[in-house]
Design a protein around this motif. Structure first.
Motif, PDB file in Angstrom:
ATOM      1  N   ASN A  80       0.617  -1.657  -0.024  1.00  0.00           N
ATOM      2  CA  ASN A  80      -0.487   0.053  -0.205  1.00  0.00           C
ATOM      3  C   ASN A  80       0.526   1.583  -0.633  1.00  0.00           C
ATOM      4  OD1 ASN A  80      -2.935  -1.510   0.093  1.00  0.00           O
ATOM      5  ND2 ASN A  80      -1.927  -2.188   2.221  1.00  0.00           N
ATOM      6  N   PRO A  81       1.243   1.536  -0.694  1.00  0.00           N
ATOM      7  CA  PRO A  81       2.241   2.766  -1.280  1.00  0.00           C
ATOM      8  C   PRO A  81       1.821   4.507  -1.348  1.00  0.00           C
ATOM      9  CG  PRO A  81       1.949   1.531  -3.580  1.00  0.00           C
ATOM     10  CD  PRO A  81       0.951   0.788  -2.217  1.00  0.00           C
ATOM     11  N   ARG A  82       2.320   5.199  -0.674  1.00  0.00           N
ATOM     12  CA  ARG A  82       1.476   6.312  -0.046  1.00  0.00           C
ATOM     13  C   ARG A  82       0.661   7.276  -1.464  1.00  0.00           C
ATOM     14  NH1 ARG A  82       5.105  10.477   2.815  1.00  0.00           N
ATOM     15  NH2 ARG A  82       5.112   8.608   4.292  1.00  0.00           N
ATOM     16  N   ALA A  83       1.246   6.691  -2.100  1.00  0.00           N
ATOM     17  CA  ALA A  83       1.243   7.173  -3.428  1.00  0.00           C
ATOM     18  C   ALA A  83      -0.778   7.128  -4.401  1.00  0.00           C
ATOM     19  CB  ALA A  83       1.951   6.685  -5.307  1.00  0.00           C
ATOM     20  N   LEU A  84      -0.939   5.519  -3.601  1.00  0.00           N
ATOM     21  CA  LEU A  84      -2.053   4.780  -4.193  1.00  0.00           C
ATOM     22  C   LEU A  84      -3.084   5.219  -2.409  1.00  0.00           C
ATOM     23  CD1 LEU A  84      -1.308   1.612  -6.187  1.00  0.00           C
ATOM     24  CD2 LEU A  84      -1.166   4.043  -6.999  1.00  0.00           C
ATOM     25  N   LEU A 136      -7.120   0.249 -10.399  1.00  0.00           N
ATOM     26  CA  LEU A 136      -6.364   0.764 -11.011  1.00  0.00           C
ATOM     27  C   LEU A 136      -6.031   0.046 -12.448  1.00  0.00           C
ATOM     28  CD1 LEU A 136      -3.387  -0.047  -8.482  1.00  0.00           C
ATOM     29  CD2 LEU A 136      -4.819   2.337  -9.088  1.00  0.00           C
ATOM     30  N   PRO A 137      -5.156   0.611 -13.907  1.00  0.00           N
ATOM     31  CA  PRO A 137      -5.190   0.287 -14.830  1.00  0.00           C
ATOM     32  C   PRO A 137      -4.345  -0.692 -15.430  1.00  0.00           C
ATOM     33  CG  PRO A 137      -3.680   2.123 -14.178  1.00  0.00           C
ATOM     34  CD  PRO A 137      -4.548   2.224 -13.615  1.00  0.00           C
ATOM     35  N   VAL A 138      -3.651  -1.856 -14.006  1.00  0.00           N
ATOM     36  CA  VAL A 138      -2.375  -2.719 -13.353  1.00  0.00           C
ATOM     37  C   VAL A 138      -2.969  -3.552 -13.010  1.00  0.00           C
ATOM     38  CG1 VAL A 138      -0.998  -1.114 -14.688  1.00  0.00           C
ATOM     39  CG2 VAL A 138      -1.390  -1.480 -12.392  1.00  0.00           C
ATOM     40  N   ILE A 139      -2.679  -4.966 -12.890  1.00  0.00           N
ATOM     41  CA  ILE A 139      -2.792  -5.963 -12.119  1.00  0.00           C
ATOM     42  C   ILE A 139      -2.091  -5.523 -11.021  1.00  0.00           C
ATOM     43  CG2 ILE A 139      -3.180  -7.906 -11.962  1.00  0.00           C
ATOM     44  CD1 ILE A 139      -4.288  -8.726 -14.535  1.00  0.00           C
ATOM     45  N   TRP A 140      -1.872  -4.779  -9.437  1.00  0.00           N
ATOM     46  CA  TRP A 140      -1.356  -5.125  -8.532  1.00  0.00           C
ATOM     47  C   TRP A 140      -1.193  -6.094  -7.354  1.00  0.00           C
ATOM     48  CZ3 TRP A 140       1.592  -0.313  -7.774  1.00  0.00           C
ATOM     49  CH2 TRP A 140       1.764  -0.199  -6.780  1.00  0.00           C
ATOM     50  N   LYS A 141       0.051  -6.338  -7.503  1.00  0.00           N
ATOM     51  CA  LYS A 141       0.494  -6.924  -6.821  1.00  0.00           C
ATOM     52  C   LYS A 141       2.066  -6.640  -5.689  1.00  0.00           C
ATOM     53  CE  LYS A 141      -2.701 -10.073  -7.718  1.00  0.00           C
ATOM     54  NZ  LYS A 141      -3.070 -11.071  -6.655  1.00  0.00           N
ATOM     55  N   SER A 142       2.481  -7.548  -4.916  1.00  0.00           N
ATOM     56  CA  SER A 142       3.253  -7.052  -4.273  1.00  0.00           C
ATOM     57  C   SER A 142       4.251  -7.860  -2.914  1.00  0.00           C
ATOM     58  CB  SER A 142       3.343  -4.956  -3.195  1.00  0.00           C
ATOM     59  OG  SER A 142       2.401  -5.968  -1.990  1.00  0.00           O
ATOM     60  N   ASN A 143       5.281  -7.974  -3.526  1.00  0.00           N
ATOM     61  CA  ASN A 143       6.076  -8.310  -2.899  1.00  0.00           C
ATOM     62  C   ASN A 143       7.303  -7.763  -2.276  1.00  0.00           C
ATOM     63  OD1 ASN A 143       7.858  -9.320  -4.569  1.00  0.00           O
ATOM     64  ND2 ASN A 143       7.049 -11.645  -4.909  1.00  0.00           N
ATOM     65  N   GLN A 144       8.244  -8.239  -0.773  1.00  0.00           N
ATOM     66  CA  GLN A 144       9.760  -7.362  -0.176  1.00  0.00           C
ATOM     67  C   GLN A 144      11.094  -8.039  -1.281  1.00  0.00           C
ATOM     68  OE1 GLN A 144      10.579  -9.610   3.557  1.00  0.00           O
ATOM     69  NE2 GLN A 144       9.303  -8.532   4.216  1.00  0.00           N
ATOM     70  N   LYS A 145      10.661  -7.918  -2.921  1.00  0.00           N
ATOM     71  CA  LYS A 145      11.484  -7.660  -3.666  1.00  0.00           C
ATOM     72  C   LYS A 145      11.240  -7.544  -5.047  1.00  0.00           C
ATOM     73  CE  LYS A 145      15.211 -10.907  -1.485  1.00  0.00           C
ATOM     74  NZ  LYS A 145      15.848 -12.762  -2.182  1.00  0.00           N
ATOM     75  N   ALA A 146      10.071  -7.024  -4.953  1.00  0.00           N
ATOM     76  CA  ALA A 146       8.887  -6.625  -6.416  1.00  0.00           C
ATOM     77  C   ALA A 146       9.365  -7.796  -7.422  1.00  0.00           C
ATOM     78  CB  ALA A 146       9.470  -5.536  -6.680  1.00  0.00           C
ATOM     79  N   TRP A 147       9.198  -9.056  -6.494  1.00  0.00           N
ATOM     80  CA  TRP A 147       9.083 -10.643  -7.702  1.00  0.00           C
ATOM     81  C   TRP A 147       8.552 -11.683  -8.200  1.00  0.00           C
ATOM     82  CZ3 TRP A 147      14.621 -13.198  -5.256  1.00  0.00           C
ATOM     83  CH2 TRP A 147      15.464 -12.045  -6.356  1.00  0.00           C
ATOM     84  N   PHE A 201      10.066  18.341 -11.018  1.00  0.00           N
ATOM     85  CA  PHE A 201       8.815  16.834 -11.611  1.00  0.00           C
ATOM     86  C   PHE A 201       9.857  15.621 -11.108  1.00  0.00           C
ATOM     87  CE2 PHE A 201       7.842  14.159 -14.433  1.00  0.00           C
ATOM     88  CZ  PHE A 201       6.673  14.846 -14.999  1.00  0.00           C
ATOM     89  N   TRP A 202      10.730  14.999 -10.978  1.00  0.00           N
ATOM     90  CA  TRP A 202      11.684  14.157 -11.290  1.00  0.00           C
ATOM     91  C   TRP A 202      11.312  13.295  -9.053  1.00  0.00           C
ATOM     92  CZ3 TRP A 202      11.090  11.630 -15.098  1.00  0.00           C
ATOM     93  CH2 TRP A 202      11.081  12.559 -16.242  1.00  0.00           C
ATOM     94  N   LYS A 203      11.211  14.666  -8.286  1.00  0.00           N
ATOM     95  CA  LYS A 203      11.110  14.164  -7.231  1.00  0.00           C
ATOM     96  C   LYS A 203       9.908  13.717  -6.993  1.00  0.00           C
ATOM     97  CE  LYS A 203      14.998  16.286  -5.079  1.00  0.00           C
ATOM     98  NZ  LYS A 203      15.200  17.874  -3.318  1.00  0.00           N
ATOM     99  N   ALA A 204       8.503  14.473  -8.123  1.00  0.00           N
ATOM    100  CA  ALA A 204       7.779  14.155  -7.368  1.00  0.00           C
ATOM    101  C   ALA A 204       7.077  13.327  -7.564  1.00  0.00           C
ATOM    102  CB  ALA A 204       6.474  15.266  -7.624  1.00  0.00           C
ATOM    103  N   TYR A 205       8.018  12.606  -9.228  1.00  0.00           N
ATOM    104  CA  TYR A 205       6.995  11.166 -10.000  1.00  0.00           C
ATOM    105  C   TYR A 205       7.408  10.497  -9.252  1.00  0.00           C
ATOM    106  CZ  TYR A 205       6.860   8.735 -14.125  1.00  0.00           C
ATOM    107  OH  TYR A 205       6.227   7.639 -15.467  1.00  0.00           O
ATOM    108  N   ASN A 206       5.475   9.744  -8.973  1.00  0.00           N
ATOM    109  CA  ASN A 206       5.730   7.929  -8.286  1.00  0.00           C
ATOM    110  C   ASN A 206       5.278   7.247  -8.898  1.00  0.00           C
ATOM    111  OD1 ASN A 206       2.955   8.779  -8.316  1.00  0.00           O
ATOM    112  ND2 ASN A 206       2.955  10.215  -6.801  1.00  0.00           N
ATOM    113  N   ILE A 207       4.717   6.058  -8.571  1.00  0.00           N
ATOM    114  CA  ILE A 207       4.424   4.868  -8.550  1.00  0.00           C
ATOM    115  C   ILE A 207       3.564   4.621  -9.683  1.00  0.00           C
ATOM    116  CG2 ILE A 207       3.456   3.613  -6.748  1.00  0.00           C
ATOM    117  CD1 ILE A 207       6.162   2.132  -8.462  1.00  0.00           C
ATOM    118  N   ALA A 208       2.207   5.869  -8.471  1.00  0.00           N
ATOM    119  CA  ALA A 208       0.939   5.951  -9.536  1.00  0.00           C
ATOM    120  C   ALA A 208       1.346   6.612 -10.986  1.00  0.00           C
ATOM    121  CB  ALA A 208       0.106   6.902  -8.584  1.00  0.00           C
ATOM    122  N   ASP A 209       1.755   7.478 -10.762  1.00  0.00           N
ATOM    123  CA  ASP A 209       2.320   8.011 -12.501  1.00  0.00           C
ATOM    124  C   ASP A 209       3.137   7.235 -13.534  1.00  0.00           C
ATOM    125  OD1 ASP A 209       1.621  11.103 -11.282  1.00  0.00           O
ATOM    126  OD2 ASP A 209       3.607  11.223 -10.372  1.00  0.00           O
TER     127      ASP A 209
END
Length: 209
Positions: free
Chosen positions: A48-52, A60-71, A174-182
């Motif tokens: 649950n990232p802050r950006a979402l 979401l326009p993607v299928i969202w999954k997560s784990n500690q290594k993003a694998w 802009f790059w600092k504010a660019y996040n996973i949602a963008d």
């Protein structure tokens, strides 16, 4: 994003910032005719990232999954297969009045199960031989390259629009504010932009139409 930049003669060094440590794994899937694309499959570090915040993942326009290594691990892949791939392909076949019989082509990635043959009676899985990614892996036959080009173009255009609309905003901000949602929005838009002819052409080394 580009890993290099140019300096003017007046500058001795480029002002920078720490690169985001956010990582993700992205899977792109389509059928052989190129008229059906699955939603991008997105594996991120945080559940649950802050950006979402306050956004339902089902929207979401993607299928969202997560784990500690993003694998893509076995459990995540099985969930993707049963809850997303099979239902989406079944709906496509029904819409096209086609029999629901699927040939799923996979490479030998570590997160894939060794056998999916027993998971669904109408889905046959074929694994590509080892060390043949550049030669046979379908998405590597120009699809991923096109997708990355479209993603980069959309992201750079977003940066330019933001800077032009706000004269006080500099590119570094802009790059600092660019996040996973963008990134996710640009990923979905770039995937939509990949044409049917590109997707269909990726299969020429395996089969002809």
């Amino acid at each position: 994003m580009p890993s290099h930049t140019y300096l003017s003669k007046e500058e001795k060094s480029a002002p920078g910032h720490k690169v985001s440590k956010e990582r993700l794994t992205l899977h792109l899937r389509c059928n052989a005719s190129g008229d059906f694309k699955l939603k991008p499959f997105f594996v991120c570090l945080a559940e649950n990232p802050r950006a979402l915040k306050s956004i339902f993942k089902s929207q979401l326009p993607v299928i969202w999954k997560s784990n500690q290594k993003a694998w893509v691990i076995l459990m995540i892949f099985e969930d993707w297969f049963n809850d997303h791939i099979v239902p989406a392909v079944e709906r496509y076949c029904a819409l096209k009045s086609l029999p629901f019989k699927v040939l799923l082509v996979l490479d030998n990635a570590l997160g894939y199960p060794q056998s999916l043959s027993d998971m669904h009676p109408y889905v046959k899985v074929v694994y590509l031989p080892p060390n043949t990614t550049l030669l046979l892996q379908l998405m590597d036959q120009g699809v991923i390259a096109k997708f990355k080009a479209y993603y980069l173009r959309r992201t750079i255009c977003s940066a330019l629009r933001a800077v032009e609309s706000n004269q006080e905003l500099i590119l570094k901000q802009f790059w600092k504010a660019y996040n996973i949602a963008d990134a996710m929005k640009n990923i979905a838009s770039a995937w939509d932009e990949v044409k049917m002819t590109i997707l269909n052409g990726a299969w020429k080394k395996l089969c002809s139409f």
